[in-house]
Scaffold this motif. Structure first.
Motif, PDB file in Angstrom:
ATOM      1  N   MET A   1       6.618  -2.142   0.613  1.00  0.00           N
ATOM      2  CA  MET A   1       5.285  -2.357   0.093  1.00  0.00           C
ATOM      3  C   MET A   1       4.546  -1.031  -0.083  1.00  0.00           C
ATOM      4  O   MET A   1       3.857  -0.831  -1.067  1.00  0.00           O
ATOM      5  CB  MET A   1       4.543  -3.288   1.049  1.00  0.00           C
ATOM      6  N   LEU A   2       4.710  -0.139   0.865  1.00  0.00           N
ATOM      7  CA  LEU A   2       4.046   1.150   0.780  1.00  0.00           C
ATOM      8  C   LEU A   2       4.559   1.955  -0.408  1.00  0.00           C
ATOM      9  O   LEU A   2       3.790   2.664  -1.075  1.00  0.00           O
ATOM     10  CB  LEU A   2       4.249   1.927   2.086  1.00  0.00           C
ATOM     11  N   GLU A   3       5.835   1.819  -0.704  1.00  0.00           N
ATOM     12  CA  GLU A   3       6.409   2.524  -1.851  1.00  0.00           C
ATOM     13  C   GLU A   3       5.747   2.078  -3.150  1.00  0.00           C
ATOM     14  O   GLU A   3       5.505   2.906  -4.036  1.00  0.00           O
ATOM     15  CB  GLU A   3       7.902   2.246  -1.945  1.00  0.00           C
ATOM     16  N   ILE A   4       5.461   0.813  -3.282  1.00  0.00           N
ATOM     17  CA  ILE A   4       4.829   0.303  -4.490  1.00  0.00           C
ATOM     18  C   ILE A   4       3.455   0.930  -4.664  1.00  0.00           C
ATOM     19  O   ILE A   4       3.083   1.338  -5.774  1.00  0.00           O
ATOM     20  CB  ILE A   4       4.739  -1.242  -4.448  1.00  0.00           C
ATOM     21  N   LEU A   5       2.707   1.039  -3.581  1.00  0.00           N
ATOM     22  CA  LEU A   5       1.386   1.667  -3.657  1.00  0.00           C
ATOM     23  C   LEU A   5       1.501   3.147  -4.023  1.00  0.00           C
ATOM     24  O   LEU A   5       0.674   3.669  -4.775  1.00  0.00           O
ATOM     25  CB  LEU A   5       0.647   1.494  -2.333  1.00  0.00           C
ATOM     26  N   ILE A   6       2.502   3.813  -3.508  1.00  0.00           N
ATOM     27  CA  ILE A   6       2.720   5.224  -3.851  1.00  0.00           C
ATOM     28  C   ILE A   6       3.039   5.362  -5.335  1.00  0.00           C
ATOM     29  O   ILE A   6       2.483   6.237  -6.022  1.00  0.00           O
ATOM     30  CB  ILE A   6       3.843   5.832  -2.979  1.00  0.00           C
ATOM     31  N   VAL A   7       3.912   4.516  -5.856  1.00  0.00           N
ATOM     32  CA  VAL A   7       4.279   4.583  -7.277  1.00  0.00           C
ATOM     33  C   VAL A   7       3.066   4.269  -8.156  1.00  0.00           C
ATOM     34  O   VAL A   7       2.856   4.928  -9.180  1.00  0.00           O
ATOM     35  CB  VAL A   7       5.467   3.647  -7.581  1.00  0.00           C
ATOM     36  N   ILE A   8       2.251   3.303  -7.769  1.00  0.00           N
ATOM     37  CA  ILE A   8       1.041   2.992  -8.536  1.00  0.00           C
ATOM     38  C   ILE A   8       0.101   4.195  -8.549  1.00  0.00           C
ATOM     39  O   ILE A   8      -0.445   4.560  -9.591  1.00  0.00           O
ATOM     40  CB  ILE A   8       0.345   1.735  -7.970  1.00  0.00           C
ATOM     41  N   GLY A   9      -0.077   4.829  -7.407  1.00  0.00           N
ATOM     42  CA  GLY A   9      -0.918   6.019  -7.342  1.00  0.00           C
ATOM     43  C   GLY A   9      -0.377   7.152  -8.192  1.00  0.00           C
ATOM     44  O   GLY A   9      -1.137   7.855  -8.883  1.00  0.00           O
ATOM     45  N   LEU A  10       0.935   7.342  -8.176  1.00  0.00           N
ATOM     46  CA  LEU A  10       1.552   8.377  -8.999  1.00  0.00           C
ATOM     47  C   LEU A  10       1.390   8.074 -10.486  1.00  0.00           C
ATOM     48  O   LEU A  10       1.158   8.989 -11.290  1.00  0.00           O
ATOM     49  CB  LEU A  10       3.036   8.527  -8.645  1.00  0.00           C
ATOM     50  N   CYS A  11       1.500   6.810 -10.860  1.00  0.00           N
ATOM     51  CA  CYS A  11       1.314   6.431 -12.267  1.00  0.00           C
ATOM     52  C   CYS A  11      -0.120   6.693 -12.715  1.00  0.00           C
ATOM     53  O   CYS A  11      -0.355   7.138 -13.840  1.00  0.00           O
ATOM     54  CB  CYS A  11       1.682   4.967 -12.482  1.00  0.00           C
ATOM     55  N   ARG A  12      -1.074   6.412 -11.852  1.00  0.00           N
ATOM     56  CA  ARG A  12      -2.473   6.701 -12.196  1.00  0.00           C
ATOM     57  C   ARG A  12      -2.689   8.196 -12.372  1.00  0.00           C
ATOM     58  O   ARG A  12      -3.366   8.627 -13.307  1.00  0.00           O
ATOM     59  CB  ARG A  12      -3.400   6.157 -11.120  1.00  0.00           C
ATOM     60  N   THR A  13      -2.115   8.988 -11.494  1.00  0.00           N
ATOM     61  CA  THR A  13      -2.231  10.440 -11.609  1.00  0.00           C
ATOM     62  C   THR A  13      -1.569  10.932 -12.889  1.00  0.00           C
ATOM     63  O   THR A  13      -2.110  11.794 -13.596  1.00  0.00           O
ATOM     64  CB  THR A  13      -1.602  11.124 -10.381  1.00  0.00           C
ATOM     65  N   MET A  14      -0.409  10.387 -13.197  1.00  0.00           N
ATOM     66  CA  MET A  14       0.291  10.741 -14.433  1.00  0.00           C
ATOM     67  C   MET A  14      -0.579  10.399 -15.638  1.00  0.00           C
ATOM     68  O   MET A  14      -0.662  11.176 -16.596  1.00  0.00           O
ATOM     69  CB  MET A  14       1.626  10.001 -14.520  1.00  0.00           C
TER      70      MET A  14
END
Length: 90
Positions: A1-14
């Motif tokens: 679950m934490l990985e999904i939040l990290i990927v979402i945050g990275l996508c927003r930054t991208m």
């Protein structure tokens, strides 16, 4: 679950990086997610092979394989961000 939040945050930054360059971020965000999954799988696979070679087949894999899977995902995400930073502004 934490990985999904990290990927979402990275996508927003991208998305912020690419919008600042005047580009549409969707394809790079998809690339980020795909690279994350491929990097995670590759890191875990390589760590699993090395673990079996060193300790044999009948030993539990443990936390080290997961750690290397996360390192592989982070490297893949870093490569994607490097590509985004190298893109020229439009």
């Amino acid at each position: 679950m934490l990985e999904i939040l990290i990927v979402i945050g990275l996508c927003r930054t991208m998305g912020r990086i690419l919008r600042a360059k005047g580009r549409k971020p969707l394809m790079m965000q998809v690339m980020l997610v795909v690279m994350w999954i491929v990097g995670e799988f590759t890191g875990g696979f390589i760590a699993g092979i090395v673990h079996v070679m060193r300790h044999g087949q009948n030993v539990e894999m443990g936390f080290g394989v997961y750690l290397f899977a996360m390192v592989g995902a982070a490297i893949a995400a870093g490569i994607t961000f490097m590509v985004a930073h190298l893109l020229p502004s439009q």
